[in-house]
Scaffold this motif. Structure first.
Motif, PDB file in Angstrom:
ATOM      1  N   THR A  57       1.272  -0.989   0.577  1.00  0.00           N
ATOM      2  CA  THR A  57       0.163  -0.430   0.041  1.00  0.00           C
ATOM      3  C   THR A  57       0.684   1.140  -0.211  1.00  0.00           C
ATOM      4  OG1 THR A  57      -2.052   1.081   1.065  1.00  0.00           O
ATOM      5  CG2 THR A  57      -0.589   0.039   2.478  1.00  0.00           C
ATOM      6  N   ASP A  58       0.039   2.409  -0.353  1.00  0.00           N
ATOM      7  CA  ASP A  58       0.656   3.740  -0.086  1.00  0.00           C
ATOM      8  C   ASP A  58       0.011   4.195   1.034  1.00  0.00           C
ATOM      9  OD1 ASP A  58       2.275   6.007  -0.856  1.00  0.00           O
ATOM     10  OD2 ASP A  58       1.373   5.820  -3.027  1.00  0.00           O
ATOM     11  N   LEU A  59       1.124   4.845   2.095  1.00  0.00           N
ATOM     12  CA  LEU A  59       0.033   5.363   2.915  1.00  0.00           C
ATOM     13  C   LEU A  59      -0.958   6.723   2.307  1.00  0.00           C
ATOM     14  CD1 LEU A  59       2.066   5.126   6.033  1.00  0.00           C
ATOM     15  CD2 LEU A  59       0.171   3.596   5.223  1.00  0.00           C
ATOM     16  N   PRO A  60      -1.287   7.323   2.393  1.00  0.00           N
ATOM     17  CA  PRO A  60      -2.127   8.399   2.085  1.00  0.00           C
ATOM     18  C   PRO A  60      -1.328   9.688   2.322  1.00  0.00           C
ATOM     19  CG  PRO A  60      -3.573   7.663   3.939  1.00  0.00           C
ATOM     20  CD  PRO A  60      -3.030   6.450   3.663  1.00  0.00           C
ATOM     21  N   TYR A  61      -1.098  10.818   1.342  1.00  0.00           N
ATOM     22  CA  TYR A  61      -0.597  11.735   2.130  1.00  0.00           C
ATOM     23  C   TYR A  61      -1.649  13.545   1.986  1.00  0.00           C
ATOM     24  CZ  TYR A  61       2.702   9.122  -1.332  1.00  0.00           C
ATOM     25  OH  TYR A  61       3.176   8.310  -1.730  1.00  0.00           O
ATOM     26  N   GLY A  62      -0.978  13.394   3.141  1.00  0.00           N
ATOM     27  CA  GLY A  62      -1.687  15.212   3.882  1.00  0.00           C
ATOM     28  C   GLY A  62      -2.614  14.824   3.936  1.00  0.00           C
TER      29      GLY A  62
ATOM     30  N   VAL B 282       4.338  -4.089   2.855  1.00  0.00           N
ATOM     31  CA  VAL B 282       5.616  -3.121   2.010  1.00  0.00           C
ATOM     32  C   VAL B 282       4.674  -2.200   1.976  1.00  0.00           C
ATOM     33  CG1 VAL B 282       6.364  -1.985   0.113  1.00  0.00           C
ATOM     34  CG2 VAL B 282       6.699  -5.337   1.331  1.00  0.00           C
ATOM     35  N   PHE B 283       5.102  -0.714   2.229  1.00  0.00           N
ATOM     36  CA  PHE B 283       4.160   0.363   2.232  1.00  0.00           C
ATOM     37  C   PHE B 283       5.246   1.777   1.623  1.00  0.00           C
ATOM     38  CE2 PHE B 283       4.162   0.353   6.757  1.00  0.00           C
ATOM     39  CZ  PHE B 283       5.413   1.009   7.404  1.00  0.00           C
ATOM     40  N   ALA B 284       5.095   2.268   1.000  1.00  0.00           N
ATOM     41  CA  ALA B 284       5.404   3.965   1.541  1.00  0.00           C
ATOM     42  C   ALA B 284       5.096   4.975   1.903  1.00  0.00           C
ATOM     43  CB  ALA B 284       5.489   4.407  -0.523  1.00  0.00           C
ATOM     44  N   TRP B 285       5.562   6.181   2.095  1.00  0.00           N
ATOM     45  CA  TRP B 285       4.920   6.969   2.502  1.00  0.00           C
ATOM     46  C   TRP B 285       5.748   8.555   2.869  1.00  0.00           C
ATOM     47  CZ3 TRP B 285       8.411   3.892   5.072  1.00  0.00           C
ATOM     48  CH2 TRP B 285       9.344   5.397   6.234  1.00  0.00           C
ATOM     49  N   ASP B 286       5.526   9.701   3.181  1.00  0.00           N
ATOM     50  CA  ASP B 286       5.724  10.697   2.634  1.00  0.00           C
ATOM     51  C   ASP B 286       6.700  11.270   3.862  1.00  0.00           C
ATOM     52  OD1 ASP B 286       6.669  13.619   2.634  1.00  0.00           O
ATOM     53  OD2 ASP B 286       4.267  14.080   1.984  1.00  0.00           O
ATOM     54  N   ALA B 287       8.174  10.828   3.705  1.00  0.00           N
ATOM     55  CA  ALA B 287       8.897  11.239   4.709  1.00  0.00           C
ATOM     56  C   ALA B 287       9.637  12.872   4.683  1.00  0.00           C
ATOM     57  CB  ALA B 287      10.351  10.242   4.248  1.00  0.00           C
ATOM     58  N   THR B 288       9.189  13.242   4.181  1.00  0.00           N
ATOM     59  CA  THR B 288       9.131  14.827   4.241  1.00  0.00           C
ATOM     60  C   THR B 288       8.690  15.043   5.448  1.00  0.00           C
ATOM     61  OG1 THR B 288       9.468  15.234   1.795  1.00  0.00           O
ATOM     62  CG2 THR B 288       9.129  16.983   3.759  1.00  0.00           C
ATOM     63  N   ARG B 289       7.165  14.797   5.868  1.00  0.00           N
ATOM     64  CA  ARG B 289       6.614  14.721   7.345  1.00  0.00           C
ATOM     65  C   ARG B 289       6.442  14.113   8.735  1.00  0.00           C
ATOM     66  NH1 ARG B 289       2.729  18.098   5.423  1.00  0.00           N
ATOM     67  NH2 ARG B 289       2.357  18.457   3.337  1.00  0.00           N
ATOM     68  N   PHE B 290       7.008  12.411   8.449  1.00  0.00           N
ATOM     69  CA  PHE B 290       7.260  11.392   8.995  1.00  0.00           C
ATOM     70  C   PHE B 290       8.373  11.140   9.104  1.00  0.00           C
ATOM     71  CE2 PHE B 290       5.494   7.653  11.076  1.00  0.00           C
ATOM     72  CZ  PHE B 290       4.344   8.556  12.455  1.00  0.00           C
ATOM     73  N   GLY B 291       9.803  10.651   9.731  1.00  0.00           N
ATOM     74  CA  GLY B 291      11.067  10.122   9.493  1.00  0.00           C
ATOM     75  C   GLY B 291      10.984   9.042   8.923  1.00  0.00           C
ATOM     76  N   ARG B 292      11.798   8.608   9.097  1.00  0.00           N
ATOM     77  CA  ARG B 292      12.052   6.836   9.003  1.00  0.00           C
ATOM     78  C   ARG B 292      12.073   6.095   9.858  1.00  0.00           C
ATOM     79  NH1 ARG B 292      13.032   2.830   5.260  1.00  0.00           N
ATOM     80  NH2 ARG B 292      13.806   1.495   6.038  1.00  0.00           N
ATOM     81  N   ASP B 293      13.291   7.110  11.209  1.00  0.00           N
ATOM     82  CA  ASP B 293      12.477   6.069  12.155  1.00  0.00           C
ATOM     83  C   ASP B 293      12.253   5.499  13.133  1.00  0.00           C
ATOM     84  OD1 ASP B 293      15.849   6.107  11.966  1.00  0.00           O
ATOM     85  OD2 ASP B 293      16.272   8.329  12.881  1.00  0.00           O
TER      86      ASP B 293
END
Length: 330
Positions: free
Chosen positions: A243-248, A277-288
């Protein structure tokens, strides 16, 4: 031994121009062909970008099929430095043997606001399979689930690869327009389709499609809350969750709340060895922060060693960094 050249997949939009170049080496390394590859280096020939891959062993028919199913590369060649005393390089096309189970246009044609790039979705599906206990299992024997299905790109990509697919989405218009698209696409492509529509009491609605010649490939599309996924897709047991986590503000829950509530539900659907497996906006939510949230789930083990920790990439001016997290059911 010749060198393997992997041609980077061209992107239709300049917005994603660097996407394939960033992710192709990691997809190759994670694939079943990865152990047969030594150094992987970028190479430009005639203005076209390739990956030059050192071959450590012969490629068999299965290897070629696996290469053909990769997302971020579009063609493969065996490169020879010289032939008959004539200096090269000389390239020999490598037949890949991969045939999509359904037309690739199934994932490409459908357009909607917020759609995830279909080649990136294809990449996510491949990484999920490579990272699971089912890496050697043919796509035709696998089932893929998207708990935040949007307009269905993950579902259509999985079907194209040969898997069965299911998705849950809370947006009424998204689900109904996706169901309508399936009907229209099947009619236009002359693909056999059977459909069953069900009202699920107090939960929502579910459409089950069977696409292609009997027995057909199952596609389950459910309208409802992702926290009710177990009931909404009852009878569908996924091996992989993509999945791709929703943005904004596209979802009623923020990323932290969505993961805290959703991960226990999603993990419970996977067999031991299945992957999420998922993708997300790492600009707003850091990897750690994301790794910590997923690792808090006792049923999931985060894969965070290389190259899993090297999948971040730029998307556009707003999403300056998107990242990918992979976890395995234990």
């Amino acid at each position: 031994m010749p060198t393997l050249l992997a041609q980077i997949a061209p992107q239709r939009s300049t917005q994603y121009s660097a996407l394939a170049e960033d992710l192709a080496p990691h997809e190759l390394r994670l694939s079943s062909v990865g152990p047969k590859l030594g150094a992987i280096e970028p190479l430009t020939l005639g203005g076209q970008v390739y990956l030059s891959c050192e071959l450590l062993g012969e490629l068999d028919a299965r290897d070629r099929r696996e290469l053909g199913a990769l997302a971020m590369t579009s063609a493969f060649f065996l490169a020879y430095a010289a032939v008959g005393g004539v200096e090269g390089p000389f390239l020999r096309p490598l037949e890949n043997g991969f045939t999509p189970a359904l037309p690739a246009e199934l994932a490409i044609t459908r357009r909607y606001r917020g759609k995830t790039n279909e080649l990136f979705t294809h990449f996510l599906c491949n990484v999920a399979r490579f990272s699971s206990a089912f890496a050697a299992t043919p796509w035709s024997d696998l089932r893929v689930f998207d708990p935040l299905a949007g307009g269905g790109t993950t579902l259509f990509t999985a079907l194209m690869l040969g898997a069965e697919a299911a998705g849950v989405e809370q947006g009424d218009q998204d689900v109904k327009s996706t169901a309508a698209f399936v009907r229209q696409f099947a009619r236009e492509q002359r693909i056999r389709v059977q459909e069953k529509e069900e009202r699920l009491r107090k939960l929502g609605w579910r459409w089950t499609f069977s696409l292609g010649a009997k027995p057909g490939r199952r596609c389950v599309l459910a309208l409802g809350d992702t926290l009710d996924s177990a009931a909404l897709i009852a009878g569908f047991k996924p091996h992989l969750i993509v999945t791709d986590l929703p943005y904004g503000i596209q979802h009623s829950r923020g990323p932290a709340e969505l993961l805290a509530d959703g991960l226990p539900v999603w993990a419970s659907l996977l067999p031991v060895g299945g992957s999420l497996v998922f993708a997300w906006d790492a600009t707003r939510f850091g990897r750690d922060e994301m790794v910590e949230a997923v690792a808090a789930q006792p049923a999931l083990a985060v894969l965070n060693a290389g190259p899993y920790d090297q999948l971040a990439h730029r998307v556009d001016r707003v999403i300056k960094q998107r990242d990918v997290l992979v976890a395995r059911r234990i």
